[in-house]
Design a protein around this motif. Structure first.
Motif, PDB file in Angstrom:
ATOM      1  N   ASP A  40       0.832  -1.210   0.000  1.00  0.00           N
ATOM      2  CA  ASP A  40       0.000   0.000   0.000  1.00  0.00           C
ATOM      3  C   ASP A  40       0.860   1.250   0.000  1.00  0.00           C
ATOM      4  O   ASP A  40       0.392   2.322  -0.372  1.00  0.00           O
ATOM      5  CB  ASP A  40      -0.920   0.003   1.228  1.00  0.00           C
ATOM      6  CG  ASP A  40      -2.056  -0.992   1.072  1.00  0.00           C
ATOM      7  OD1 ASP A  40      -3.139  -0.579   0.665  1.00  0.00           O
ATOM      8  OD2 ASP A  40      -1.828  -2.189   1.333  1.00  0.00           O
ATOM      9  N   GLY A  41       2.109   1.108   0.437  1.00  0.00           N
ATOM     10  CA  GLY A  41       2.993   2.251   0.377  1.00  0.00           C
ATOM     11  C   GLY A  41       4.038   2.262   1.472  1.00  0.00           C
ATOM     12  O   GLY A  41       4.068   1.406   2.352  1.00  0.00           O
ATOM     13  N   VAL A  42       4.890   3.253   1.390  1.00  0.00           N
ATOM     14  CA  VAL A  42       6.024   3.408   2.292  1.00  0.00           C
ATOM     15  C   VAL A  42       5.892   4.730   3.036  1.00  0.00           C
ATOM     16  O   VAL A  42       5.559   5.763   2.438  1.00  0.00           O
ATOM     17  CB  VAL A  42       7.351   3.389   1.510  1.00  0.00           C
ATOM     18  CG1 VAL A  42       8.542   3.577   2.447  1.00  0.00           C
ATOM     19  CG2 VAL A  42       7.482   2.085   0.726  1.00  0.00           C
ATOM     20  N   ILE A  43       6.134   4.679   4.331  1.00  0.00           N
ATOM     21  CA  ILE A  43       6.215   5.890   5.150  1.00  0.00           C
ATOM     22  C   ILE A  43       7.687   6.225   5.342  1.00  0.00           C
ATOM     23  O   ILE A  43       8.458   5.388   5.818  1.00  0.00           O
ATOM     24  CB  ILE A  43       5.533   5.690   6.518  1.00  0.00           C
ATOM     25  CG1 ILE A  43       4.041   5.428   6.335  1.00  0.00           C
ATOM     26  CG2 ILE A  43       5.762   6.885   7.423  1.00  0.00           C
ATOM     27  CD1 ILE A  43       3.337   5.026   7.614  1.00  0.00           C
ATOM     28  N   MET A  44       8.082   7.421   4.965  1.00  0.00           N
ATOM     29  CA  MET A  44       9.467   7.857   5.123  1.00  0.00           C
ATOM     30  C   MET A  44       9.602   8.626   6.429  1.00  0.00           C
ATOM     31  O   MET A  44       8.852   9.577   6.680  1.00  0.00           O
ATOM     32  CB  MET A  44       9.891   8.757   3.964  1.00  0.00           C
ATOM     33  CG  MET A  44       9.814   8.118   2.598  1.00  0.00           C
ATOM     34  SD  MET A  44      10.864   6.665   2.368  1.00  0.00           S
ATOM     35  CE  MET A  44      12.435   7.282   2.909  1.00  0.00           C
ATOM     36  N   VAL A  45      10.556   8.211   7.256  1.00  0.00           N
ATOM     37  CA  VAL A  45      10.805   8.880   8.537  1.00  0.00           C
ATOM     38  C   VAL A  45      12.077   9.704   8.422  1.00  0.00           C
ATOM     39  O   VAL A  45      13.106   9.221   7.935  1.00  0.00           O
ATOM     40  CB  VAL A  45      10.952   7.857   9.683  1.00  0.00           C
ATOM     41  CG1 VAL A  45      11.184   8.573  11.009  1.00  0.00           C
ATOM     42  CG2 VAL A  45       9.710   6.977   9.767  1.00  0.00           C
ATOM     43  N   THR A  46      12.003  10.933   8.879  1.00  0.00           N
ATOM     44  CA  THR A  46      13.156  11.820   8.818  1.00  0.00           C
ATOM     45  C   THR A  46      13.161  12.744  10.023  1.00  0.00           C
ATOM     46  O   THR A  46      12.176  12.831  10.758  1.00  0.00           O
ATOM     47  CB  THR A  46      13.133  12.657   7.525  1.00  0.00           C
ATOM     48  OG1 THR A  46      14.355  13.413   7.414  1.00  0.00           O
ATOM     49  CG2 THR A  46      11.946  13.621   7.502  1.00  0.00           C
ATOM     50  N   VAL A  61      12.542   3.673  -3.577  1.00  0.00           N
ATOM     51  CA  VAL A  61      11.146   3.219  -3.498  1.00  0.00           C
ATOM     52  C   VAL A  61      10.479   3.312  -4.870  1.00  0.00           C
ATOM     53  O   VAL A  61       9.773   2.393  -5.306  1.00  0.00           O
ATOM     54  CB  VAL A  61      10.377   4.042  -2.444  1.00  0.00           C
ATOM     55  CG1 VAL A  61       8.879   3.772  -2.528  1.00  0.00           C
ATOM     56  CG2 VAL A  61      10.889   3.719  -1.039  1.00  0.00           C
ATOM     57  N   GLU A  62      10.710   4.398  -5.555  1.00  0.00           N
ATOM     58  CA  GLU A  62      10.122   4.566  -6.881  1.00  0.00           C
ATOM     59  C   GLU A  62      10.689   3.557  -7.872  1.00  0.00           C
ATOM     60  O   GLU A  62       9.964   3.036  -8.718  1.00  0.00           O
ATOM     61  CB  GLU A  62      10.355   5.998  -7.369  1.00  0.00           C
ATOM     62  CG  GLU A  62       9.574   7.038  -6.565  1.00  0.00           C
ATOM     63  CD  GLU A  62       9.918   8.468  -6.948  1.00  0.00           C
ATOM     64  OE1 GLU A  62      10.959   8.659  -7.632  1.00  0.00           O
ATOM     65  OE2 GLU A  62       9.169   9.378  -6.562  1.00  0.00           O
ATOM     66  N   ALA A  63      11.989   3.259  -7.749  1.00  0.00           N
ATOM     67  CA  ALA A  63      12.609   2.267  -8.630  1.00  0.00           C
ATOM     68  C   ALA A  63      12.027   0.874  -8.403  1.00  0.00           C
ATOM     69  O   ALA A  63      12.010   0.045  -9.319  1.00  0.00           O
ATOM     70  CB  ALA A  63      14.126   2.246  -8.412  1.00  0.00           C
ATOM     71  N   MET A  64      11.537   0.633  -7.183  1.00  0.00           N
ATOM     72  CA  MET A  64      10.916  -0.650  -6.852  1.00  0.00           C
ATOM     73  C   MET A  64       9.417  -0.669  -7.162  1.00  0.00           C
ATOM     74  O   MET A  64       8.706  -1.600  -6.793  1.00  0.00           O
ATOM     75  CB  MET A  64      11.128  -0.964  -5.368  1.00  0.00           C
ATOM     76  CG  MET A  64      12.579  -1.138  -4.963  1.00  0.00           C
ATOM     77  SD  MET A  64      13.403  -2.474  -5.871  1.00  0.00           S
ATOM     78  CE  MET A  64      12.456  -3.889  -5.344  1.00  0.00           C
ATOM     79  N   ASN A  65       8.951   0.368  -7.858  1.00  0.00           N
ATOM     80  CA  ASN A  65       7.530   0.477  -8.249  1.00  0.00           C
ATOM     81  C   ASN A  65       6.596   0.511  -7.041  1.00  0.00           C
ATOM     82  O   ASN A  65       5.466   0.023  -7.098  1.00  0.00           O
ATOM     83  CB  ASN A  65       7.130  -0.655  -9.200  1.00  0.00           C
ATOM     84  CG  ASN A  65       7.852  -0.583 -10.528  1.00  0.00           C
ATOM     85  OD1 ASN A  65       7.978   0.494 -11.118  1.00  0.00           O
ATOM     86  ND2 ASN A  65       8.346  -1.716 -10.998  1.00  0.00           N
ATOM     87  N   GLN A  66       7.092   1.081  -5.951  1.00  0.00           N
ATOM     88  CA  GLN A  66       6.278   1.311  -4.773  1.00  0.00           C
ATOM     89  C   GLN A  66       5.977   2.814  -4.693  1.00  0.00           C
ATOM     90  O   GLN A  66       6.555   3.610  -5.434  1.00  0.00           O
ATOM     91  CB  GLN A  66       7.010   0.853  -3.508  1.00  0.00           C
ATOM     92  CG  GLN A  66       7.495  -0.573  -3.538  1.00  0.00           C
ATOM     93  CD  GLN A  66       6.366  -1.586  -3.451  1.00  0.00           C
ATOM     94  OE1 GLN A  66       5.327  -1.333  -2.852  1.00  0.00           O
ATOM     95  NE2 GLN A  66       6.577  -2.759  -4.038  1.00  0.00           N
ATOM     96  N   LYS A  67       5.106   3.178  -3.783  1.00  0.00           N
ATOM     97  CA  LYS A  67       4.793   4.597  -3.639  1.00  0.00           C
ATOM     98  C   LYS A  67       5.036   5.046  -2.203  1.00  0.00           C
ATOM     99  O   LYS A  67       4.895   4.262  -1.258  1.00  0.00           O
ATOM    100  CB  LYS A  67       3.347   4.886  -4.036  1.00  0.00           C
ATOM    101  CG  LYS A  67       2.302   4.230  -3.134  1.00  0.00           C
ATOM    102  CD  LYS A  67       0.897   4.597  -3.580  1.00  0.00           C
ATOM    103  CE  LYS A  67      -0.156   3.932  -2.678  1.00  0.00           C
ATOM    104  NZ  LYS A  67      -1.533   4.265  -3.087  1.00  0.00           N
ATOM    105  N   VAL A  68       5.417   6.288  -2.055  1.00  0.00           N
ATOM    106  CA  VAL A  68       5.556   6.890  -0.732  1.00  0.00           C
ATOM    107  C   VAL A  68       4.226   7.535  -0.379  1.00  0.00           C
ATOM    108  O   VAL A  68       3.747   8.409  -1.102  1.00  0.00           O
ATOM    109  CB  VAL A  68       6.683   7.946  -0.708  1.00  0.00           C
ATOM    110  CG1 VAL A  68       6.774   8.606   0.662  1.00  0.00           C
ATOM    111  CG2 VAL A  68       8.014   7.313  -1.083  1.00  0.00           C
TER     112      VAL A  68
END
Length: 267
Positions: free
Chosen positions: A155-161, A178-185
């Motif tokens: 469903d997607g990735v949460i980026m922590v910073t 993430v984009e290269a892996m065809n996933q979405k943030v």
């Protein structure tokens, strides 16, 4: 070692049929509080009534066990299926650190880590879940690659910073991965966003870092988590903030994060 590809595929298909939403928590660099976010997101979702599983995929630095109390352990059934540890009636957890001697390093190359991740996904009785949260190691290494290749679309990735510029640079690299892996943030969490000292708000690591990324990539800021020494003490004692720091500003921030994540994936 020979693998039955069709059998492996059927196991992952079965997992996907039983889990509504897969959410990966990732950071560009270490030390930004990624596991803190993953653990408290999972407990907040569970307390909101969702059935949740949290899988620690940080093979070399597995930390969810300490933050969740360190007492529950997984078991194995008669079919040699792993049964995750039960943290709450509707929260299950699994980590490699539950299976090895405390303090013992995991000295594995990529293929061993890949095999372990496939077992954690396909050979584990997760049951029916609303959310499965993945706590990934920082960066763009083997574990994240194995997860996305094995699981396929999440469903997607949460980026922590944190707000620091050096953290933002590494997040940009992670977003490109993430984009290269065809996933979405699906969004950004700014941890250590600020600290409240009596009536004054201070910004130890700068201000507005998550907003820069949000504008740059057109993705939302899902949460801003304040620094709080008491919260850090509780996590070291194995007491998640959402369960043991009721009424605090940091608990409220994690509750809002959970609400925003649920809305983002369920709309």
């Amino acid at each position: 070692m020979n693998f039955n590809i069709n059998n492996e595929d059927s196991k992952i298909k079965g997992l996907k049929e039983n889990v509504k939403h897969f959410i990966a928590v990732l950071s560009g660099k270490g030390g930004v509080g990624k596991t803190t976010v993953a653990v408290n997101l999972a407990t907040a979702l569970a307390e909101s009534g969702y059935n949740v599983g949290i899988l620690d995929i940080d093979i070399h630095g597995p930390d969810i066990v300490r933050m969740l109390g360190g007492n529950a352990i997984p078991t194995v059934d008669e079919d040699e299926k792993i049964i995750p540890a039960e943290i709450l009636p509707n929260l299950k957890a699994l980590s490699i650190s539950m299976m090895v001697e405390e303090g013992k390093p995991i000295i594995w190359r990529g293929p061993l880590k890949h095999s372990a991740i496939k077992q954690f996904l396909g050979d584990t009785k997760w049951g029916e879940l609303d959310f499965m949260i993945f706590d990934l190691p920082p960066g763009t290494g083997d574990e994240a690659l194995s997860l996305f290749q094995t699981l396929g679309q999440s469903d997607g990735v949460i980026m922590v910073t944190t707000p620091q510029k050096v953290a933002l640079d590494d997040v940009r690299r992670a977003i490109a991965f993430v984009e290269a892996m065809n996933q979405k943030v699906i969004g950004i969490v700014e941890n250590m966003s600020y600290m409240r000292c009596k009536e004054e708000v201070v910004y130890p690591f700068g201000k507005g870092g998550a907003d820069i990324l949000a504008q740059e990539y057109n993705i939302p800021v899902l949460g801003r988590i304040p620094m709080d020494p008491k919260a850090l003490e509780l996590l070291d004692e194995g007491k998640p903030i959402t369960l043991y720091y009721r009424g605090s500003e940091v608990e409220k921030a994690f509750r809002e994060l959970a609400e925003n994540v649920a809305k983002a994936v369920e709309k």
